[in-house]
Motif scaffolding. Sequence first.
Motif, PDB file in Angstrom:
ATOM      1  N   ALA A   5       0.827  -1.206   0.000  1.00 18.76           N
ATOM      2  CA  ALA A   5       0.000   0.000   0.000  1.00 18.76           C
ATOM      3  C   ALA A   5       0.862   1.257   0.000  1.00 18.76           C
ATOM      4  O   ALA A   5       0.550   2.237  -0.705  1.00 18.76           O
ATOM      5  N   ARG A   6       1.943   1.244   0.750  1.00 19.23           N
ATOM      6  CA  ARG A   6       2.813   2.420   0.812  1.00 19.23           C
ATOM      7  C   ARG A   6       3.572   2.637  -0.492  1.00 19.23           C
ATOM      8  O   ARG A   6       3.763   3.775  -0.929  1.00 19.23           O
ATOM      9  N   VAL A   7       4.005   1.564  -1.114  1.00 18.32           N
ATOM     10  CA  VAL A   7       4.687   1.700  -2.403  1.00 18.32           C
ATOM     11  C   VAL A   7       3.732   2.286  -3.443  1.00 18.32           C
ATOM     12  O   VAL A   7       4.095   3.198  -4.204  1.00 18.32           O
ATOM     13  N   ILE A   8       2.514   1.800  -3.477  1.00 18.48           N
ATOM     14  CA  ILE A   8       1.541   2.312  -4.448  1.00 18.48           C
ATOM     15  C   ILE A   8       1.179   3.763  -4.142  1.00 18.48           C
ATOM     16  O   ILE A   8       1.053   4.590  -5.057  1.00 18.48           O
ATOM     17  N   ASP A   9       1.044   4.104  -2.872  1.00 13.57           N
ATOM     18  CA  ASP A   9       0.819   5.508  -2.507  1.00 13.57           C
ATOM     19  C   ASP A   9       1.925   6.391  -3.077  1.00 13.57           C
ATOM     20  O   ASP A   9       1.661   7.462  -3.637  1.00 13.57           O
ATOM     21  N   ALA A  10       3.175   5.957  -2.900  1.00  9.46           N
ATOM     22  CA  ALA A  10       4.315   6.760  -3.366  1.00  9.46           C
ATOM     23  C   ALA A  10       4.284   6.919  -4.881  1.00  9.46           C
ATOM     24  O   ALA A  10       4.549   8.008  -5.415  1.00  9.46           O
ATOM     25  N   LEU A  11       3.938   5.858  -5.609  1.00 10.29           N
ATOM     26  CA  LEU A  11       3.906   5.929  -7.063  1.00 10.29           C
ATOM     27  C   LEU A  11       2.745   6.770  -7.566  1.00 10.29           C
ATOM     28  O   LEU A  11       2.857   7.426  -8.614  1.00 10.29           O
ATOM     29  N   ARG A  12       1.652   6.761  -6.856  1.00 10.25           N
ATOM     30  CA  ARG A  12       0.536   7.623  -7.263  1.00 10.25           C
ATOM     31  C   ARG A  12       0.860   9.086  -7.012  1.00 10.25           C
ATOM     32  O   ARG A  12       0.431   9.966  -7.761  1.00 10.25           O
ATOM     33  N   ARG A  13       1.615   9.336  -5.967  1.00 14.20           N
ATOM     34  CA  ARG A  13       1.980  10.721  -5.638  1.00 14.20           C
ATOM     35  C   ARG A  13       3.103  11.221  -6.540  1.00 14.20           C
ATOM     36  O   ARG A  13       3.118  12.400  -6.915  1.00 14.20           O
ATOM     37  N   ARG A  14       4.043  10.328  -6.889  1.00 18.34           N
ATOM     38  CA  ARG A  14       5.181  10.697  -7.737  1.00 18.34           C
ATOM     39  C   ARG A  14       5.355   9.626  -8.811  1.00 18.34           C
ATOM     40  O   ARG A  14       6.254   8.785  -8.724  1.00 18.34           O
ATOM     41  N   PRO A  15       4.503   9.620  -9.839  1.00 15.77           N
ATOM     42  CA  PRO A  15       4.512   8.510 -10.806  1.00 15.77           C
ATOM     43  C   PRO A  15       5.678   8.526 -11.774  1.00 15.77           C
ATOM     44  O   PRO A  15       5.985   7.494 -12.381  1.00 15.77           O
ATOM     45  N   GLY A  16       6.324   9.686 -11.942  1.00 16.54           N
ATOM     46  CA  GLY A  16       7.304   9.787 -13.003  1.00 16.54           C
ATOM     47  C   GLY A  16       6.613   9.900 -14.351  1.00 16.54           C
ATOM     48  O   GLY A  16       5.386   9.922 -14.443  1.00 16.54           O
ATOM     49  N   PRO A  17       7.373   9.971 -15.452  1.00 13.28           N
ATOM     50  CA  PRO A  17       6.760  10.049 -16.784  1.00 13.28           C
ATOM     51  C   PRO A  17       5.980   8.777 -17.101  1.00 13.28           C
ATOM     52  O   PRO A  17       6.175   7.733 -16.479  1.00 13.28           O
ATOM     53  N   ALA A  18       5.104   8.870 -18.076  1.00 17.03           N
ATOM     54  CA  ALA A  18       4.395   7.682 -18.542  1.00 17.03           C
ATOM     55  C   ALA A  18       5.402   6.668 -19.079  1.00 17.03           C
ATOM     56  O   ALA A  18       6.380   7.027 -19.730  1.00 17.03           O
ATOM     57  N   GLY A  19       5.160   5.401 -18.797  1.00 11.14           N
ATOM     58  CA  GLY A  19       6.070   4.378 -19.288  1.00 11.14           C
ATOM     59  C   GLY A  19       6.096   3.173 -18.383  1.00 11.14           C
ATOM     60  O   GLY A  19       5.293   3.033 -17.455  1.00 11.14           O
ATOM     61  N   ALA A  20       7.045   2.279 -18.624  1.00 11.41           N
ATOM     62  CA  ALA A  20       7.115   0.986 -17.950  1.00 11.41           C
ATOM     63  C   ALA A  20       7.734   1.106 -16.565  1.00 11.41           C
ATOM     64  O   ALA A  20       8.551   1.997 -16.287  1.00 11.41           O
ATOM     65  N   LEU A  21       7.356   0.169 -15.708  1.00 10.03           N
ATOM     66  CA  LEU A  21       7.822   0.108 -14.322  1.00 10.03           C
ATOM     67  C   LEU A  21       8.508  -1.232 -14.087  1.00 10.03           C
ATOM     68  O   LEU A  21       7.991  -2.280 -14.470  1.00 10.03           O
ATOM     69  N   LEU A  22       9.657  -1.194 -13.420  1.00 13.40           N
ATOM     70  CA  LEU A  22      10.403  -2.399 -13.048  1.00 13.40           C
ATOM     71  C   LEU A  22      10.353  -2.593 -11.547  1.00 13.40           C
ATOM     72  O   LEU A  22      10.618  -1.659 -10.789  1.00 13.40           O
ATOM     73  N   ASP A  23      10.034  -3.819 -11.111  1.00  5.82           N
ATOM     74  CA  ASP A  23      10.192  -4.205  -9.706  1.00  5.82           C
ATOM     75  C   ASP A  23      11.450  -5.057  -9.611  1.00  5.82           C
ATOM     76  O   ASP A  23      11.456  -6.219 -10.032  1.00  5.82           O
ATOM     77  N   ALA A  24      12.528  -4.471  -9.108  1.00 10.94           N
ATOM     78  CA  ALA A  24      13.823  -5.139  -9.024  1.00 10.94           C
ATOM     79  C   ALA A  24      13.929  -5.867  -7.689  1.00 10.94           C
ATOM     80  O   ALA A  24      13.993  -5.238  -6.637  1.00 10.94           O
ATOM     81  N   ARG A  61       0.108   0.395 -16.037  1.00  8.28           N
ATOM     82  CA  ARG A  61       1.268   0.715 -16.843  1.00  8.28           C
ATOM     83  C   ARG A  61       2.033  -0.582 -17.117  1.00  8.28           C
ATOM     84  O   ARG A  61       1.878  -1.560 -16.383  1.00  8.28           O
ATOM     85  N   PRO A  62       2.838  -0.626 -18.172  1.00  6.99           N
ATOM     86  CA  PRO A  62       3.600  -1.847 -18.447  1.00  6.99           C
ATOM     87  C   PRO A  62       4.503  -2.202 -17.269  1.00  6.99           C
ATOM     88  O   PRO A  62       5.149  -1.335 -16.682  1.00  6.99           O
ATOM     89  N   LEU A  63       4.541  -3.501 -16.931  1.00 10.73           N
ATOM     90  CA  LEU A  63       5.273  -3.953 -15.761  1.00 10.73           C
ATOM     91  C   LEU A  63       6.318  -4.995 -16.140  1.00 10.73           C
ATOM     92  O   LEU A  63       6.103  -5.831 -17.023  1.00 10.73           O
ATOM     93  N   ALA A  64       7.443  -4.950 -15.428  1.00  9.44           N
ATOM     94  CA  ALA A  64       8.471  -5.980 -15.546  1.00  9.44           C
ATOM     95  C   ALA A  64       8.996  -6.278 -14.150  1.00  9.44           C
ATOM     96  O   ALA A  64       8.965  -5.422 -13.265  1.00  9.44           O
ATOM     97  N   GLY A  65       9.479  -7.495 -13.969  1.00 14.24           N
ATOM     98  CA  GLY A  65      10.051  -7.880 -12.686  1.00 14.24           C
ATOM     99  C   GLY A  65      11.363  -8.608 -12.882  1.00 14.24           C
ATOM    100  O   GLY A  65      11.596  -9.226 -13.932  1.00 14.24           O
ATOM    101  N   LEU A  66      12.203  -8.530 -11.871  1.00 13.21           N
ATOM    102  CA  LEU A  66      13.479  -9.242 -11.877  1.00 13.21           C
ATOM    103  C   LEU A  66      13.720  -9.828 -10.504  1.00 13.21           C
ATOM    104  O   LEU A  66      13.494  -9.166  -9.485  1.00 13.21           O
TER     105      LEU A  66
END
Length: 243
Positions: free
Chosen positions: A24-43, A59-64
Amino acid sequence: MEPAEYDLMDAAEERMWWYRALHARVIDALRRRPGPAGALLDAGCGTGGLLRRLVALRRPLAGLDFNPGAAARAAAKSGALTVAGDANRLPFDAGAFTALTSCDVLCHRAVDPPAALAEFRRVLAPGGTLVLNLPAYQWLHSAHDARVHNDRRFTARQGRTLLGAAGFEAIEARYWNALLLPLMVLQRKILRPDADHDSSDVAPFPPWLDATLHGTTVIERAAGRLGLRYPAGGSILLVATRP
């Protein structure tokens, strides 16, 4: 991590109070500061619990993840593109992502924090958002840390210093899991100070206890949204921008 820990994570991360609070906190942070439109990586995506929740951001998602089996579980759970790889040497092109999350990865003994942060900066496009979670306070190191191969815990100041040295800007560092910190100290340092390395903090909780602990994090999160900042906590959430 120990292979059995991935099994525990896979079984618990959809329901366990701590994972729900973190996500929930990670998603809150991304909604508040999403950055430009584009893909997101969970490293360091583990078995994909966060990736599954990030689908809501559309948004497009990738994981590692370093563990191929965990990466495969994450793909099945979330539908995201996932790969096995090393956070110190990400197998992605420069500027491939506009946001990057990484939860409890820089603490791992196989990860070199400056090298990993340099890679995070490399694969982020200018203006991209970085969201990190770190475990707090080296003196809270416990049997669970040993089991998941965590060598280091941090303070908020140390987290800000690391991100600043890596070239990130607009750095925020906030403690969370503050209201439950006394219980963490009790459980880790008083009730089980000499627990062996087979001990894990990830386990099914009785429903009443899980609901109580999660409710406490919900109250804390709501107070944080109103501007309350906590001077201490069991974890640190950091948000920064790649210039």
